[in-house]
Design a protein around this motif. Structure first.
Motif, PDB file in Angstrom:
ATOM      1  N   GLY A  59     -16.080 -14.998 -35.925  1.00 49.29           N
ATOM      2  CA  GLY A  59     -16.317 -16.655 -36.081  1.00 49.29           C
ATOM      3  C   GLY A  59     -17.619 -16.963 -36.714  1.00 49.29           C
ATOM      4  N   TYR A  63     -18.223 -18.450 -40.340  1.00 50.44           N
ATOM      5  CA  TYR A  63     -18.820 -19.855 -40.527  1.00 50.44           C
ATOM      6  C   TYR A  63     -19.707 -19.871 -41.830  1.00 50.44           C
ATOM      7  N   ASP A 118      -7.656 -17.813 -30.135  1.00 50.75           N
ATOM      8  CA  ASP A 118      -8.935 -18.713 -30.591  1.00 50.75           C
ATOM      9  C   ASP A 118      -9.640 -18.762 -29.225  1.00 50.75           C
TER      10      ASP A 118
END
Length: 278
Positions: A59, A63, A118
């Protein structure tokens, strides 16, 4: 004589002239500040690598280098995707031309999301696992016998799921010595774990571990014994009303992953792991 006494004294000043222009500037301070900043960033990076899971690192990577064109629900225009989302998990089920990870087809044709949970799902699953740990340990207050049984149980939360470890001690073992015959202790623990596991529907993996042999054998029986003991645990769980479909994996690790590495022959290495998979 009086005139000479009243004469003004002669003072000679010697002024030292230093060449080179005086002030040297503060460029070294800028260089030192850059060095300190770089070291701080380096140590933060090492801390993040050690303190995060593989999903969290992915993640963070996404980003700083996003691969999504504009947003999750828009392809960004009327080009190749016609303004639709680029994630097949969203579009294919709606159009009737594919499947999602939640509702896969027999041929597993979903081509979008990987199906990984998630952060919200992970947190919710961790909360469920924590409740199961509390429920399992909570049985210890029912009787003295149950407390003695739970001395053989440890739990830990991993990326794979909730690991429930059962281990032998000198005064109480899970199997009869050097056999695959379960003791009354193991049968009671299997019933307890099955009762706790029935509150959820997660898949289950069973892994067997045994202590190393004191001598080197031509035929290493630890592989067979660890696999057989894991299979015995699977049977005990199924006999305690665990659906056979929930058993996803039965593995024997022989003596290759000792709990006490300093003494591979320690009886503490005779253990079973029941894993409630994410």
């Amino acid at each position: 004589m009086s005139v000479q006494a009243n004469a003004r004294p002669i003072i000679i000043k010697r002024k030292k002239v230093v060449g080179g222009g005086g002030h040297h500037g503060g460029a070294w301070k800028v260089a030192y500040a850059d060095f300190v900043t770089a070291m701080m960033a380096f140590f933060m990076l090492m801390w993040l690598l050690n303190a995060t899971t593989e999903q969290q690192r992915k993640g963070l990577s996404d980003y700083f280098s996003p691969t999504i064109p504009i947003s999750r629900t828009s392809g960004g225009g009327d080009g190749n995707f016609g303004g639709s989302t680029v994630f097949s998990e969203d579009t294919l089920p709606q159009n009737g031309t594919g499947a999602s990870a939640q509702r896969p087809t027999e041929s597993q044709q979903a081509r979008g999301d990987s199906g990984m949970s998630d952060e919200g799902d992970i947190a919710a699953q961790d909360e469920v696992f924590s409740s199961l740990e509390a429920l399992l340990v909570g049985h210890g207050g029912e009787s003295k016998v149950m407390e003695n049984e739970l001395r053989h149980v440890t739990t830990r939360l991993t990326d794979e799921g909730l690991v429930i470890e059962l281990f032998s001690t000198e005064d109480a073992q899970l199997f009869e010595p050097r056999t695959n015959t379960p003791t009354a202790l193991l049968r009671s623990l299997a019933s307890l774990i099955a009762e706790t596991s029935r509150t959820v529907s997660n898949g289950i993996a069973v892994e067997g571990h045994v202590a190393a042999e004191p001598i080197v054998l031509a035929n290493n029986l630890t592989w067979d014994r660890s696999a057989d003991q894991a299979s015995v645990m699977r049977v005990l769980l199924e006999q305690s009303a665990i659906e056979p479909e929930r058993i996803k994996r039965v593995t024997g690790h022989a003596d290759r992953q000792p709990a006490t590495a300093r003494n591979p022959m320690s009886i503490r290495n005779n253990r079973l792991e029941v894993i409630l998979l994410r």
